[in-house]
Scaffold this active site. Sequence first.
Site, mmCIF file in Angstrom:
data_model
loop_
_atom_site.group_PDB
_atom_site.id
_atom_site.type_symbol
_atom_site.label_atom_id
_atom_site.label_comp_id
_atom_site.label_asym_id
_atom_site.label_seq_id
_atom_site.Cartn_x
_atom_site.Cartn_y
_atom_site.Cartn_z
ATOM 1 N N GLU A 262 -6.791 4.517 8.048
ATOM 2 C CA GLU A 262 -6.624 5.951 7.749
ATOM 3 C C GLU A 262 -7.882 6.500 7.071
ATOM 4 O O GLU A 262 -8.269 7.651 7.291
ATOM 5 C CB GLU A 262 -5.379 6.160 6.867
ATOM 6 C CG GLU A 262 -4.112 5.945 7.680
ATOM 7 C CD GLU A 262 -2.904 5.480 6.870
ATOM 8 O OE1 GLU A 262 -2.916 5.554 5.632
ATOM 9 O OE2 GLU A 262 -1.930 5.020 7.501
ATOM 10 N N SER B 118 3.610 -2.531 10.224
ATOM 11 C CA SER B 118 5.066 -2.532 10.351
ATOM 12 C C SER B 118 5.720 -3.846 9.911
ATOM 13 O O SER B 118 6.676 -4.313 10.537
ATOM 14 C CB SER B 118 5.482 -2.156 11.783
ATOM 15 O OG SER B 118 5.023 -0.850 12.095
ATOM 16 N N ASN C 115 0.853 -1.192 0.000
ATOM 17 C CA ASN C 115 0.000 0.000 0.000
ATOM 18 C C ASN C 115 0.888 1.241 0.000
ATOM 19 O O ASN C 115 1.507 1.560 1.009
ATOM 20 C CB ASN C 115 -0.894 -0.029 1.257
ATOM 21 C CG ASN C 115 -1.698 1.241 1.423
ATOM 22 O OD1 ASN C 115 -1.858 2.018 0.481
ATOM 23 N ND2 ASN C 115 -2.214 1.450 2.634
ATOM 24 N N TRP C 116 0.913 1.929 -1.132
ATOM 25 C CA TRP C 116 1.793 3.103 -1.257
ATOM 26 C C TRP C 116 1.213 4.343 -0.592
ATOM 27 O O TRP C 116 1.886 5.373 -0.530
ATOM 28 C CB TRP C 116 2.057 3.422 -2.729
ATOM 29 C CG TRP C 116 2.813 2.372 -3.480
ATOM 30 C CD1 TRP C 116 3.282 1.173 -3.003
ATOM 31 C CD2 TRP C 116 3.189 2.413 -4.863
ATOM 32 N NE1 TRP C 116 3.913 0.477 -4.002
ATOM 33 C CE2 TRP C 116 3.873 1.222 -5.152
ATOM 34 C CE3 TRP C 116 2.998 3.351 -5.882
ATOM 35 C CZ2 TRP C 116 4.381 0.934 -6.418
ATOM 36 C CZ3 TRP C 116 3.499 3.067 -7.145
ATOM 37 C CH2 TRP C 116 4.189 1.865 -7.402
ATOM 38 N N LYS C 117 -0.053 4.276 -0.188
ATOM 39 C CA LYS C 117 -0.731 5.438 0.404
ATOM 40 C C LYS C 117 -0.591 6.639 -0.543
ATOM 41 O O LYS C 117 -0.584 6.451 -1.762
ATOM 42 C CB LYS C 117 -0.171 5.740 1.793
ATOM 43 C CG LYS C 117 -0.103 4.491 2.670
ATOM 44 C CD LYS C 117 0.124 4.799 4.114
ATOM 45 C CE LYS C 117 0.299 3.502 4.874
ATOM 46 N NZ LYS C 117 0.133 3.653 6.293
ATOM 47 N N HIS D 107 -9.396 0.993 5.068
ATOM 48 C CA HIS D 107 -8.106 1.172 5.750
ATOM 49 C C HIS D 107 -8.340 2.099 6.947
ATOM 50 O O HIS D 107 -9.162 3.020 6.879
ATOM 51 C CB HIS D 107 -7.086 1.783 4.784
ATOM 52 C CG HIS D 107 -5.696 1.775 5.331
ATOM 53 N ND1 HIS D 107 -5.274 2.686 6.264
ATOM 54 C CD2 HIS D 107 -4.646 0.942 5.118
ATOM 55 C CE1 HIS D 107 -4.015 2.421 6.596
ATOM 56 N NE2 HIS D 107 -3.612 1.362 5.902
ATOM 57 N N GLY E 180 2.506 1.919 10.808
ATOM 58 C CA GLY E 180 3.434 3.040 10.675
ATOM 59 C C GLY E 180 4.172 3.394 11.956
ATOM 60 O O GLY E 180 4.786 4.440 12.056
ATOM 61 N N GLY F 266 2.808 -1.227 4.311
ATOM 62 C CA GLY F 266 2.803 0.200 4.000
ATOM 63 C C GLY F 266 4.219 0.681 3.732
ATOM 64 O O GLY F 266 4.769 0.516 2.643
ATOM 65 N N GLY F 267 4.855 1.261 4.760
ATOM 66 C CA GLY F 267 6.168 1.887 4.628
ATOM 67 C C GLY F 267 7.206 1.052 3.888
ATOM 68 O O GLY F 267 7.911 1.568 3.002
ATOM 69 N N GLU G 160 -5.306 -5.355 10.585
ATOM 70 C CA GLU G 160 -4.294 -4.316 10.775
ATOM 71 C C GLU G 160 -4.534 -3.624 12.113
ATOM 72 O O GLU G 160 -5.343 -2.680 12.195
ATOM 73 C CB GLU G 160 -4.388 -3.281 9.653
ATOM 74 C CG GLU G 160 -4.088 -3.849 8.283
ATOM 75 C CD GLU G 160 -3.435 -2.804 7.388
ATOM 76 O OE1 GLU G 160 -2.359 -3.100 6.847
ATOM 77 O OE2 GLU G 160 -3.974 -1.691 7.263
HETATM 78 C C1 PEP Z 1 -0.711 0.031 6.142
HETATM 79 O O1 PEP Z 1 -0.779 1.228 5.918
HETATM 80 O O2 PEP Z 1 -1.602 -0.717 5.722
HETATM 81 C C2 PEP Z 1 0.414 -0.473 6.899
HETATM 82 C C3 PEP Z 1 0.363 -1.689 7.352
HETATM 83 O O3 PEP Z 1 1.476 0.401 7.090
HETATM 84 P P1 PEP Z 1 2.932 0.046 7.713
HETATM 85 O O4 PEP Z 1 3.397 -1.219 7.048
HETATM 86 O O5 PEP Z 1 3.775 1.215 7.382
HETATM 87 O O6 PEP Z 1 2.737 -0.150 9.181
#
Ligand code: PEP
Length: 252
Positions: A99, A215, A11-13, A97, A175, A236-237, A169
């Site tokens: 967010e 993470s 997920n590039w957000k 998600h 994050g 994500g990251g 999640e």
């Molecule tokens: C996400 O945004 O779905 C996520 C899991 O982010 P991260 O891997 O950065 O925690």
Amino acid sequence: MSNRTPIIAGNWKMYKTTSEASAYTAEFLGLVAGVTGVEMVLCPPFTCLAEVRRQTDNSPVRIAAQNMHFAPEGAFTGEVSAPMLKEIGVTDVILGHSERREFFCENDEDLAKKVAVAIEAGIRPILCIGETDAEREAGKTEEKLRGQIEGGLAGIDADMLAGMVIAYEPIWAIGTGKTATPEIAQQAIGFIREALTGRFGAGAAGRVRILYGGSVKPDNISELMAEEDIDGALVGGASLKAGSFAQIVKFS
Ligand code: PEP
């Protein structure tokens, strides 16, 4: 080891312009050439979807949008519909998600409509659910997950469940660098599968892929994937660099 094919989704957000996305995709395709036995999904911003789709056309990589409206068209400024995504070759869509739930007020009622519309359009939903730190501390994790499952899946039946993916999640792990231990992730995902069994039956619940997100990095993916009910990861990251995402894809 289950016979459910793992899914690793990045997920590039709201990161990457189209030219950055294009350079990433070219690099990523080179790094994962020949990889089998895992479904790879890239989830770029709307503006890059068509370009990333074009670049990945002759590869097994799937492309996901990060949100979608439930109506096919209409006066909904800033939104994008299932037919629009389908026409450009989008295969999957992240829905709910944390967010989106937090900053854009998404609720389970609207998500239930989005999930059903996506499946009917032939776009695979990746429905995100998870508890906050405070909810976990208060012993309310299962209550929260059950509510999100009942709410978000209100419009679907057992056959439709097979056409979707759930991502667990925990919000406290997104994050933050604070990954859930494999035991905690397995416990929550095991609970989700049990709740799905109660609602849809053991056959459908045993087939649906449930991902962990929060993470995930190259150095913790293997231990998470070793757990019985964890069928992949939503990243994500660590998906923002082609090299680290390719390492996660090649977890075994
Ligand atoms: C996400 O945004 O779905 C996520 C899991 O982010 P991260 O891997 O950065 O925690």
